[in-house]
Structure formats: C-alpha cells, structure tokens
Design a protein around this motif. Structure first.
Motif, PDB file in Angstrom:
ATOM      1  N   SER A  16      40.349  82.426 -74.018  1.00  0.00           N
ATOM      2  CA  SER A  16      40.813  81.553 -75.110  1.00  0.00           C
ATOM      3  C   SER A  16      39.956  80.292 -75.204  1.00  0.00           C
ATOM      4  CB  SER A  16      42.280  81.177 -74.889  1.00  0.00           C
ATOM      5  OG  SER A  16      43.102  82.320 -74.839  1.00  0.00           O
ATOM      6  N   ALA A  17      39.644  79.688 -74.052  1.00  0.00           N
ATOM      7  CA  ALA A  17      38.807  78.490 -74.047  1.00  0.00           C
ATOM      8  C   ALA A  17      37.420  78.802 -74.598  1.00  0.00           C
ATOM      9  CB  ALA A  17      38.700  77.943 -72.623  1.00  0.00           C
ATOM     10  N   TRP A  18      36.899  79.986 -74.288  1.00  0.00           N
ATOM     11  CA  TRP A  18      35.576  80.374 -74.786  1.00  0.00           C
ATOM     12  C   TRP A  18      35.570  80.443 -76.312  1.00  0.00           C
ATOM     13  CZ3 TRP A  18      33.474  84.357 -77.647  1.00  0.00           C
ATOM     14  CH2 TRP A  18      32.088  84.482 -77.590  1.00  0.00           C
ATOM     15  N   HIS A  19      36.640  80.973 -76.890  1.00  0.00           N
ATOM     16  CA  HIS A  19      36.700  81.061 -78.349  1.00  0.00           C
ATOM     17  C   HIS A  19      36.784  79.676 -78.982  1.00  0.00           C
ATOM     18  CE1 HIS A  19      36.757  85.323 -79.450  1.00  0.00           C
ATOM     19  NE2 HIS A  19      37.304  85.531 -78.267  1.00  0.00           N
ATOM     20  N   PHE A  20      37.465  78.756 -78.338  1.00  0.00           N
ATOM     21  CA  PHE A  20      37.477  77.388 -78.851  1.00  0.00           C
ATOM     22  C   PHE A  20      36.095  76.765 -78.769  1.00  0.00           C
ATOM     23  CE2 PHE A  20      42.157  77.442 -78.420  1.00  0.00           C
ATOM     24  CZ  PHE A  20      42.489  76.840 -79.625  1.00  0.00           C
ATOM     25  N   LEU A  21      35.379  77.040 -77.699  1.00  0.00           N
ATOM     26  CA  LEU A  21      34.016  76.521 -77.572  1.00  0.00           C
ATOM     27  C   LEU A  21      33.102  77.069 -78.654  1.00  0.00           C
ATOM     28  CD1 LEU A  21      33.643  76.725 -73.687  1.00  0.00           C
ATOM     29  CD2 LEU A  21      33.629  74.632 -75.049  1.00  0.00           C
TER      30      LEU A  21
ATOM     31  N   THR B  44      42.694  79.380 -84.504  1.00  0.00           N
ATOM     32  CA  THR B  44      43.137  78.321 -83.598  1.00  0.00           C
ATOM     33  C   THR B  44      44.570  78.513 -83.121  1.00  0.00           C
ATOM     34  OG1 THR B  44      43.702  76.985 -85.538  1.00  0.00           O
ATOM     35  CG2 THR B  44      41.541  76.603 -84.527  1.00  0.00           C
ATOM     36  N   GLU B  45      45.458  78.939 -84.009  1.00  0.00           N
ATOM     37  CA  GLU B  45      46.862  79.113 -83.601  1.00  0.00           C
ATOM     38  C   GLU B  45      46.992  80.236 -82.581  1.00  0.00           C
ATOM     39  OE1 GLU B  45      49.535  77.250 -84.243  1.00  0.00           O
ATOM     40  OE2 GLU B  45      48.076  75.895 -85.160  1.00  0.00           O
ATOM     41  N   LEU B  46      46.274  81.309 -82.813  1.00  0.00           N
ATOM     42  CA  LEU B  46      46.335  82.447 -81.897  1.00  0.00           C
ATOM     43  C   LEU B  46      45.847  82.056 -80.504  1.00  0.00           C
ATOM     44  CD1 LEU B  46      45.261  86.093 -82.711  1.00  0.00           C
ATOM     45  CD2 LEU B  46      44.634  85.045 -80.544  1.00  0.00           C
ATOM     46  N   PHE B  47      44.682  81.431 -80.445  1.00  0.00           N
ATOM     47  CA  PHE B  47      44.115  81.116 -79.138  1.00  0.00           C
ATOM     48  C   PHE B  47      44.744  79.873 -78.509  1.00  0.00           C
ATOM     49  CE2 PHE B  47      40.641  83.878 -80.711  1.00  0.00           C
ATOM     50  CZ  PHE B  47      40.672  84.787 -79.663  1.00  0.00           C
ATOM     51  N   ARG B  48      45.341  79.003 -79.307  1.00  0.00           N
ATOM     52  CA  ARG B  48      46.086  77.893 -78.723  1.00  0.00           C
ATOM     53  C   ARG B  48      47.318  78.434 -77.998  1.00  0.00           C
ATOM     54  NH1 ARG B  48      46.635  75.014 -82.894  1.00  0.00           N
ATOM     55  NH2 ARG B  48      45.024  73.451 -82.492  1.00  0.00           N
ATOM     56  N   GLY B  49      48.008  79.367 -78.634  1.00  0.00           N
ATOM     57  CA  GLY B  49      49.163  79.978 -77.983  1.00  0.00           C
ATOM     58  C   GLY B  49      48.769  80.766 -76.748  1.00  0.00           C
ATOM     59  N   SER B  50      47.664  81.500 -76.830  1.00  0.00           N
ATOM     60  CA  SER B  50      47.183  82.279 -75.678  1.00  0.00           C
ATOM     61  C   SER B  50      46.788  81.365 -74.533  1.00  0.00           C
ATOM     62  CB  SER B  50      45.988  83.142 -76.096  1.00  0.00           C
ATOM     63  OG  SER B  50      46.331  84.049 -77.111  1.00  0.00           O
ATOM     64  N   LEU B  51      46.130  80.279 -74.874  1.00  0.00           N
ATOM     65  CA  LEU B  51      45.694  79.333 -73.845  1.00  0.00           C
ATOM     66  C   LEU B  51      46.889  78.748 -73.106  1.00  0.00           C
ATOM     67  CD1 LEU B  51      43.252  77.779 -72.622  1.00  0.00           C
ATOM     68  CD2 LEU B  51      43.657  76.007 -74.344  1.00  0.00           C
ATOM     69  N   ARG B  52      47.921  78.398 -73.840  1.00  0.00           N
ATOM     70  CA  ARG B  52      49.111  77.845 -73.201  1.00  0.00           C
ATOM     71  C   ARG B  52      49.762  78.860 -72.261  1.00  0.00           C
ATOM     72  NH1 ARG B  52      51.065  73.112 -75.204  1.00  0.00           N
ATOM     73  NH2 ARG B  52      49.990  72.275 -77.034  1.00  0.00           N
ATOM     74  N   ILE B  53      49.881  80.087 -72.712  1.00  0.00           N
ATOM     75  CA  ILE B  53      50.478  81.123 -71.866  1.00  0.00           C
ATOM     76  C   ILE B  53      49.643  81.327 -70.611  1.00  0.00           C
ATOM     77  CG2 ILE B  53      51.007  83.591 -71.716  1.00  0.00           C
ATOM     78  CD1 ILE B  53      51.690  83.480 -74.725  1.00  0.00           C
ATOM     79  N   GLY B  54      48.322  81.448 -70.784  1.00  0.00           N
ATOM     80  CA  GLY B  54      47.440  81.692 -69.642  1.00  0.00           C
ATOM     81  C   GLY B  54      47.471  80.564 -68.622  1.00  0.00           C
ATOM     82  N   VAL B  55      47.437  79.329 -69.101  1.00  0.00           N
ATOM     83  CA  VAL B  55      47.418  78.184 -68.189  1.00  0.00           C
ATOM     84  C   VAL B  55      48.742  78.067 -67.440  1.00  0.00           C
ATOM     85  CG1 VAL B  55      47.358  75.669 -68.078  1.00  0.00           C
ATOM     86  CG2 VAL B  55      45.660  76.883 -69.440  1.00  0.00           C
ATOM     87  N   TRP B  56      49.855  78.195 -68.153  1.00  0.00           N
ATOM     88  CA  TRP B  56      51.156  78.076 -67.492  1.00  0.00           C
ATOM     89  C   TRP B  56      51.380  79.191 -66.469  1.00  0.00           C
ATOM     90  CZ3 TRP B  56      54.602  74.364 -66.856  1.00  0.00           C
ATOM     91  CH2 TRP B  56      54.606  73.296 -67.747  1.00  0.00           C
ATOM     92  N   VAL B  57      51.042  80.422 -66.848  1.00  0.00           N
ATOM     93  CA  VAL B  57      51.232  81.549 -65.921  1.00  0.00           C
ATOM     94  C   VAL B  57      50.364  81.376 -64.681  1.00  0.00           C
ATOM     95  CG1 VAL B  57      50.831  84.034 -65.612  1.00  0.00           C
ATOM     96  CG2 VAL B  57      51.992  83.209 -67.660  1.00  0.00           C
ATOM     97  N   SER B  58      49.101  81.039 -64.884  1.00  0.00           N
ATOM     98  CA  SER B  58      48.195  80.904 -63.740  1.00  0.00           C
ATOM     99  C   SER B  58      48.567  79.711 -62.870  1.00  0.00           C
ATOM    100  CB  SER B  58      46.745  80.779 -64.212  1.00  0.00           C
ATOM    101  OG  SER B  58      46.578  79.691 -65.103  1.00  0.00           O
ATOM    102  N   MET B  59      49.062  78.636 -63.471  1.00  0.00           N
ATOM    103  CA  MET B  59      49.461  77.466 -62.684  1.00  0.00           C
ATOM    104  C   MET B  59      50.640  77.797 -61.775  1.00  0.00           C
ATOM    105  SD  MET B  59      51.816  74.804 -62.314  1.00  0.00           S
ATOM    106  CE  MET B  59      52.645  74.508 -63.884  1.00  0.00           C
TER     107      MET B  59
END
Length: 422
Positions: free
Chosen positions: A204-209, A215-230
């Motif tokens: 998701s971060a790569w697509h933002f770069l 943006t909505e799709l990858f913003r939501g994906s980024l949030r899920i990925g970061v929270w799960v991994s944290m």
C-alpha cells in the motif's frame, strides 16, 4: 557430503521454501476475510465498491500464493518415504495420523472452500460467500495446527508407547494438547499475521509513493496492514518468551545453546541418559538464527508501533522516507520466520524424534548418487516455483486493482441479468 547430510539438506531447503508460501497464506487470508466481510455489509454504495475492489485485489495476491504454494506442499509429503523411511517405520503409527488430517483439511476442505469462494463472485448470496472465505481461513489455521501436532511429537514425544521397536499411539488427547505444539501454533499464527500485515502495509505504501489514484482503497489497506502487524508483532515477541520454560523442561540442550551457557552440563546429562555421543547441535546456526529472529521481531514491532501514530493525517505516506521504510520492511518477517524454524529444528539435533530416534538412524537406505539427483531436482523445482510465485505477486501488486481478475465474472453476470428477455 554423506547420504544423511544430503537428505537433511534436501528437506531443509524444500521446507524453508515451502514455509515462505505458508506464512504469507496464513497471514493474508484473515485480512482478506475481514475485508470481504466489511465490504459485504457496507451500506454506502461508493464505500462498498471501494471495499469490494480492495478485497479482490488482496484476494488475488493471496490466491496466487496459495495456488503455487500448495504444489510445494504436495511434493514435501513424498520425502518422508523417499529419504526418511526410518521415521515412518518407528513413528508412522503416531506421526501419520496428524499428517493425514492435515492433508484432508489443506488439500480437500481448504481448497474446496477457496475454490467456491473464487468462483462464487456474483453467483452466491452475500452471507454464504463471506462464510466461505472465513471457512478458508479457519481450515488454513487448522492445517497449521495438525502440522504442528506432528512436529510437536518430533520435538517432545507424548501419548505413545514403544512396542517391538515401534511407537504406538496410546493417548490421542495428550498428542493433540502437546505443549510444544500449542505454543508453537500461537507463535506461528502471530508471526504469519505480522508477515501478512507488513506485506499489505508495504504494498500500500508503495502505491502511495507511485502517486496512486486509488487513495481510498490503499489508505484503508494501509490502516489494516499497520494495525494487524503492530498488534501481532507485539504478541509474537511475548509468546516467544512463553516458549522458553517449555524448551528448558523438554529440550535442555537446546535451551543451553540458546542461552549460551550450560552446554557442557547438558551434554553430560544427555550422555548419562542416552549413552555416548555428541548431543550438541550446530551452535553457530542456532545463535545466529535466534539473534536474527529476535532483532527483526523487535524492530518490526517498534516500527509498526510508530507507524500506527503516523497514520493520523496520512503522515505515514506523506513522509516519503517512512513510506519507503514500510516497503523495505516487507521481506524481514519472512527472514525472521526462517530463523525461528532453524532454531526449532536444528536446535533439537541429533534427534529426529527427541530421545527416541536419531537423524542418522532414520535415513532411508538410498544410494548417495540417488540423493544427489533428488536433492538437486527438488531444490531446483522449489526455487523455480518460488521465483514464479513472487514474479506473479510482484507483477499483480504493481499493476494494482485495475489488473485484478478475481471476481471478474460478477459485472458480466449483472449485465446479463439487466438485459430483458424476449
């Protein structure tokens, strides 16, 4: 290299490659199930459309990894008969049961549920379709459970008795509640979720770069990925600590090697218990692997903890060095998981079944030349499959949601339903 060393190299290499598929599969499927559930029960049409595209995008990457990975799992089963017939003769009555159950779950139930989910887009009711992906996730973890039950018996044999030189199952309950299996399952599951979360966040971060318009799709994906991994990376460290007293009780030599003290005492104890021999595993391998796993685990936990706060006001993707860091983090959970596997398996050497069967005694009576050929072929095939898998994943991940083919039949189906019959 001796026949035993070739057999060990073959199994170690193929298992390591196969594990790379497994950990991503187990890490992605719960997140895909969550995404699908959220999409299916979102009332706002615009949000539902974005979340459906999100589910299909990540679902396609999951399906690619699963489809290629299941081939490596099938090949691994043959190695027990090819290279390790001594294990089958001694422990087949115990070891075979959980392996058979894993095969039934992974290659029948899981594959069936996943196939129905893949081809169910636009054809099944919402609730049934969502249930199928959750059943796929459940069977994926059930498959991991049975594999670890089999491996747990090798690490800490319980629920059996030896008659005429052959192990026979006497207590199925003890087998399926083996402490060496259950704590390992928790550690494995959290490690898989960490891997999947970091993968989703990194892509998701790569697509933002790259300046994505999704943006909505990858913003939501980024949030899920970061929270799960944290969350997962924090608890994977905690559960890792839980395993130490269990290892000290069941495998004192491994515990001594990990701690870097008491190895001579453990060797003397093993000699008294099992007779003359060298019971010290490759200490450098265990030390390095343990350090790699620990350093990466704590680093990922720290970075993802900070990343959660940077999600506020999109600072995580607006600060490009941090976004690049999330992309660079993708391979590290895979490396850490391989390190954990090395500690678990090499740390118990020279035993194949701890305290009962040594590795050298379990090798099949196969010529060295045959093992050289099989070792070369197996490793070449597995490496090729790994390259194909990651080439496909990288290609579809870079192309983004527009290249997603999963569920492509639904729009066509809706168009057909919209055409009036004459």
């Amino acid at each position: 290299m001796s026949a035993a060393e070739l057999a060990r190299l073959q199994f170690a290499a193929t298992t390591a490659v196969h594990w790379l598929f497994v950990i991503l599969t187990m890490g992605l499927v719960p997140m895909v199930a969550f995404m699908h559930t959220r999409a299916a029960y979102t009332r706002d049409p615009a949000k539902r459309a974005v979340r459906e595209r999100m589910t299909r995008f990540w679902g396609q990457l999951y399906v690619i990894n699963y489809a290629v990975g299941i081939v490596t799992g099938l090949v691994m089963e043959f190695q027990f008969g090819l290279s390790w017939s001594g294990l089958s003769k001694f422990a087949g009555n115990v070891f075979g049961a959980p392996l058979a159950l894993e095969t039934l779950i992974a290659f029948f139930a899981e594959s069936t549920f996943l196939g129905m989910w893949i081809f169910g887009w636009g054809r099944l009711r919402r609730g049934i379709h969502v249930t199928l992906i959750w059943l796929t996730a459940l069977t994926a973890y059930a498959s991991g459970y049975w594999i670890l039950i089999a491996n747990g018996f090798l690490q800490h044999p319980v629920g059996y008795e030896v008659r005429d030189g052959v192990a026979h199952l006497t207590d199925f309950g003890a087998l399926i509640t083996n402490s060496m299996s259950l704590t390992a399952l928790a550690h494995l599951s959290l490690g898989a979720l960490t891997t999947g979360g970091v993968f989703v966040a990194g892509v998701s971060a790569w697509h933002f770069l790259r300046g994505t318009e999704e943006t909505e799709l990858f913003r939501g994906s980024l949030r899920i990925g970061v929270w799960v991994s944290m969350i997962a990376s924090f608890f994977v460290v905690v559960v890792g600590e839980w395993q130490k007293p269990i290892i000290e009780d069941t495998q004192p030599m491994k515990a001594a090697v990990i701690e870097g003290s008491g190895v001579a005492e453990a060797q003397a104890q093993m000699v008294r218990q099992f007779g003359p021999g060298n019971y010290v595993p490759w200490q450098d391998w265990v030390h390095v692997s343990m350090n790699v796993m620990s350093v990466i685990g704590n680093t990922v936990s720290t970075i993802t903890f900070i990343a959660v706060f940077l999600l506020w006001k999109d600072r995580l993707v607006r600060w490009r060095p941090v976004a690049y860091l999330m992309v660079a983090l993708i391979p590290f959970p895979f490396i850490a998981s391989i390190g954990g596997w090395v500690v678990r398996e090499i740390g118990r050497q020279p035993w194949l079944v701890y305290g009962q069967l040594k590795v050298d005694d379990a090798v099949s009576h196969v010529s060295r030349a045959s093992l050289i050929v099989s070792c070369t072929v197996f490793i070449a095939v597995f490496v090729t499959l790994a390259v194909v898998n990651w080439t496909l994943i990288t290609r579809y991940a870079r192309r983004g949601p527009d290249a997603t083919q999963l569920g492509a039949t639904e729009p066509l189906l809706q168009e057909k339903q919209a055409v009036p019959a004459f």
